[in-house]
Design a protein around this motif. Sequence first.
Motif, PDB file in Angstrom:
ATOM      1  N   THR A   1      42.384  40.140  38.957  1.00 45.11           N
ATOM      2  CA  THR A   1      43.747  39.629  38.844  1.00 45.11           C
ATOM      3  C   THR A   1      43.924  38.332  39.633  1.00 45.11           C
ATOM      4  O   THR A   1      44.641  37.425  39.199  1.00 45.11           O
ATOM      5  CB  THR A   1      44.737  40.717  39.326  1.00 45.11           C
ATOM      6  N   SER A   2      43.260  38.234  40.775  1.00 47.00           N
ATOM      7  CA  SER A   2      43.377  37.010  41.578  1.00 47.00           C
ATOM      8  C   SER A   2      42.797  35.820  40.825  1.00 47.00           C
ATOM      9  O   SER A   2      43.274  34.693  40.951  1.00 47.00           O
ATOM     10  CB  SER A   2      42.673  37.194  42.923  1.00 47.00           C
TER      11      SER A   2
ATOM     12  N   SER B   1      42.576  36.008  47.216  1.00 40.90           N
ATOM     13  CA  SER B   1      42.220  37.422  47.322  1.00 40.90           C
ATOM     14  C   SER B   1      43.345  38.207  47.972  1.00 40.90           C
ATOM     15  O   SER B   1      43.727  37.910  49.106  1.00 40.90           O
ATOM     16  CB  SER B   1      40.942  37.577  48.151  1.00 40.90           C
TER      17      SER B   1
ATOM     18  N   SER C   1      43.265  41.433  48.975  1.00 43.89           N
ATOM     19  CA  SER C   1      42.757  42.235  50.095  1.00 43.89           C
ATOM     20  C   SER C   1      42.134  41.363  51.179  1.00 43.89           C
ATOM     21  O   SER C   1      42.108  41.742  52.345  1.00 43.89           O
ATOM     22  CB  SER C   1      41.703  43.210  49.589  1.00 43.89           C
TER      23      SER C   1
ATOM     24  N   VAL D   1      46.192  50.554  42.896  1.00 41.03           N
ATOM     25  CA  VAL D   1      44.956  49.799  42.641  1.00 41.03           C
ATOM     26  C   VAL D   1      45.226  48.633  41.687  1.00 41.03           C
ATOM     27  O   VAL D   1      44.650  47.560  41.816  1.00 41.03           O
ATOM     28  CB  VAL D   1      43.852  50.749  42.107  1.00 41.03           C
ATOM     29  N   ALA D   2      46.123  48.847  40.741  1.00 40.57           N
ATOM     30  CA  ALA D   2      46.476  47.766  39.815  1.00 40.57           C
ATOM     31  C   ALA D   2      47.381  46.775  40.542  1.00 40.57           C
ATOM     32  O   ALA D   2      48.455  47.123  41.029  1.00 40.57           O
ATOM     33  CB  ALA D   2      47.186  48.332  38.603  1.00 40.57           C
ATOM     34  N   SER D   3      46.923  45.563  40.596  1.00 41.13           N
ATOM     35  CA  SER D   3      47.649  44.554  41.356  1.00 41.13           C
ATOM     36  C   SER D   3      48.885  44.072  40.586  1.00 41.13           C
ATOM     37  O   SER D   3      48.804  43.737  39.412  1.00 41.13           O
ATOM     38  CB  SER D   3      46.682  43.383  41.585  1.00 41.13           C
TER      39      SER D   3
ATOM     40  N   LEU E   1      44.182  43.190  31.172  1.00 43.22           N
ATOM     41  CA  LEU E   1      43.462  43.838  32.283  1.00 43.22           C
ATOM     42  C   LEU E   1      44.270  45.035  32.800  1.00 43.22           C
ATOM     43  O   LEU E   1      43.731  46.112  33.038  1.00 43.22           O
ATOM     44  CB  LEU E   1      43.199  42.840  33.420  1.00 43.22           C
ATOM     45  N   LYS E   2      45.566  44.825  32.962  1.00 43.20           N
ATOM     46  CA  LYS E   2      46.430  45.889  33.476  1.00 43.20           C
ATOM     47  C   LYS E   2      46.380  47.109  32.575  1.00 43.20           C
ATOM     48  O   LYS E   2      46.271  48.235  33.028  1.00 43.20           O
ATOM     49  CB  LYS E   2      47.861  45.343  33.566  1.00 43.20           C
TER      50      LYS E   2
ATOM     51  N   VAL F   1      37.031  45.653  46.520  1.00 44.39           N
ATOM     52  CA  VAL F   1      35.644  45.754  46.080  1.00 44.39           C
ATOM     53  C   VAL F   1      34.774  45.030  47.114  1.00 44.39           C
ATOM     54  O   VAL F   1      34.555  43.829  47.031  1.00 44.39           O
ATOM     55  CB  VAL F   1      35.481  45.170  44.662  1.00 44.39           C
TER      56      VAL F   1
HETATM   57  O1  M6R Z   1      41.634  41.814  46.720  1.00 44.28           O
HETATM   58  P1  M6R Z   1      41.293  40.839  45.630  1.00 44.28           P
HETATM   59  O2  M6R Z   1      42.479  40.089  45.150  1.00 44.28           O
HETATM   60  O3  M6R Z   1      40.164  39.923  46.005  1.00 44.28           O
HETATM   61  O4  M6R Z   1      40.785  41.734  44.434  1.00 44.28           O
HETATM   62  C1  M6R Z   1      40.262  41.183  43.269  1.00 44.28           C
HETATM   63  C2  M6R Z   1      40.132  42.220  42.184  1.00 44.28           C
HETATM   64  O5  M6R Z   1      39.270  43.249  42.579  1.00 44.28           O
HETATM   65  C3  M6R Z   1      41.483  42.826  41.809  1.00 44.28           C
HETATM   66  O6  M6R Z   1      42.415  41.853  41.466  1.00 44.28           O
HETATM   67  C4  M6R Z   1      41.351  43.814  40.649  1.00 44.28           C
HETATM   68  O7  M6R Z   1      40.999  43.140  39.468  1.00 44.28           O
HETATM   69  C5  M6R Z   1      42.650  44.610  40.497  1.00 44.28           C
HETATM   70  N1  M6R Z   1      42.375  46.002  40.449  1.00 44.28           N
HETATM   71  C6  M6R Z   1      43.451  44.206  39.304  1.00 44.28           C
HETATM   72  O8  M6R Z   1      44.588  44.969  39.127  1.00 44.28           O
END
Ligand code: M6R
Length: 366
Positions: free
Chosen positions: A60-61, A105, A107, A156-158, A242-243, A363
């Motif tokens: 998502t980022s 990012s 996280s 988990v879904a951003s 993606l969502k 991740v």
């Molecule tokens: O923490 P980050 O923004 O670096 O994470 C990147 C992806 O792992 C994150 O956006 C992932 O695609 C989400 N689960 C999407 O909803």
Amino acid sequence: EKNGYDHFMLKEIYEQPSAILDTFRGRLLSNEGIIKMSGVEDNLQKFLNAKRIIIVACGTSWHAGLVAEYLFEDLARIPVEVEYASEFRYRNPVISSEDVVIAISQSGETADTLAAIKLAKSFGAFVFGVCNVVGSSIARETDAGAYTHAGPEIGVASTKAFTTQITVLTLMALRLANAKGTMSTSEYKKFLFDLESIPNRVEEVLKSDSIVTEISEKYKGVSNCLYLGRNYNFPVALEGALKLKEISYIHAEGYPAAEMKHGPIALIDENMPVVVIATKKGHYDKIVSNIQEIKSRNGRIIAIVTKGDTTIKEMADYVVEVPETSESLTPLITTIPLQLLSYHIAVMRGCNVDQPRNLAKSVTVE
Ligand code: M6R
């Protein structure tokens, strides 16, 4: 702690008006015509002298990065490349000290993004971080940065992390456009006011929840779904897809609308819902003809349209109306019904919305 909501994801979707407000609090001074971001201000010359900006991110980022590509190029006339961090780090990329790298990012712990930052730094590039988690590894590893201030994102879904990333990147693009003089003062000021009104518009679009629930009920049983958008809303199509796949396990793909006829059009039949982001300003006529092409092949059309649109209403199976805003700001609005759509479909299918199978919130392994 879910505040009365059934899931964190829904709570976080509904928190977006206040999250976006928190993101620009103290930074967006519309009356004075000022954008104040110390990480940008302290390094303004680096941004202004940059030959190009390279954006690295995942998931998502990375989609927020794609929106930023449109913003920086369109508003500030700075060339941008958006890279999957995982590909960038292993590609032997050409990087120089005249490049500015923006790492996005939520996280701040994503392994590939962190590795891409280290690589860029080893070539002398200036690296700017856009993170949500304060003090995270990426926030510490970057030379400067701006936090999104979205508050903790548990699902988990951003969702709110995405819209607040776009908010930060919009502020940056506007600040640079102003410094470079690529935008007239009146245009710049109008943007600031438009941006300031986004939380209210997001609030308004959240009211589409009932129609989105109805649409979800209708299509919850499908196996495939296509998302199409153009220009600023092409990345939104990717994000919508993606969502949906992430939390409902329905196979979904996002495409630039014009790419449909280069392949995906073969998939369209009466069982294929196609979500089209078709707001008034973004190449509207072109998207209308894309909708016609889907319709003549019996595809089911769910269109995200500007309030008051009548042309598309006649053609689509369902429309979700969103308030009007500058085209560059539409992703902040059009994303919302797509988040709700994936949420409701996933709940109706009995999926674990906040913790989808096989996925982790951050991740930290490649
Ligand atoms: O923490 P980050 O923004 O670096 O994470 C990147 C992806 O792992 C994150 O956006 C992932 O695609 C989400 N689960 C999407 O909803």
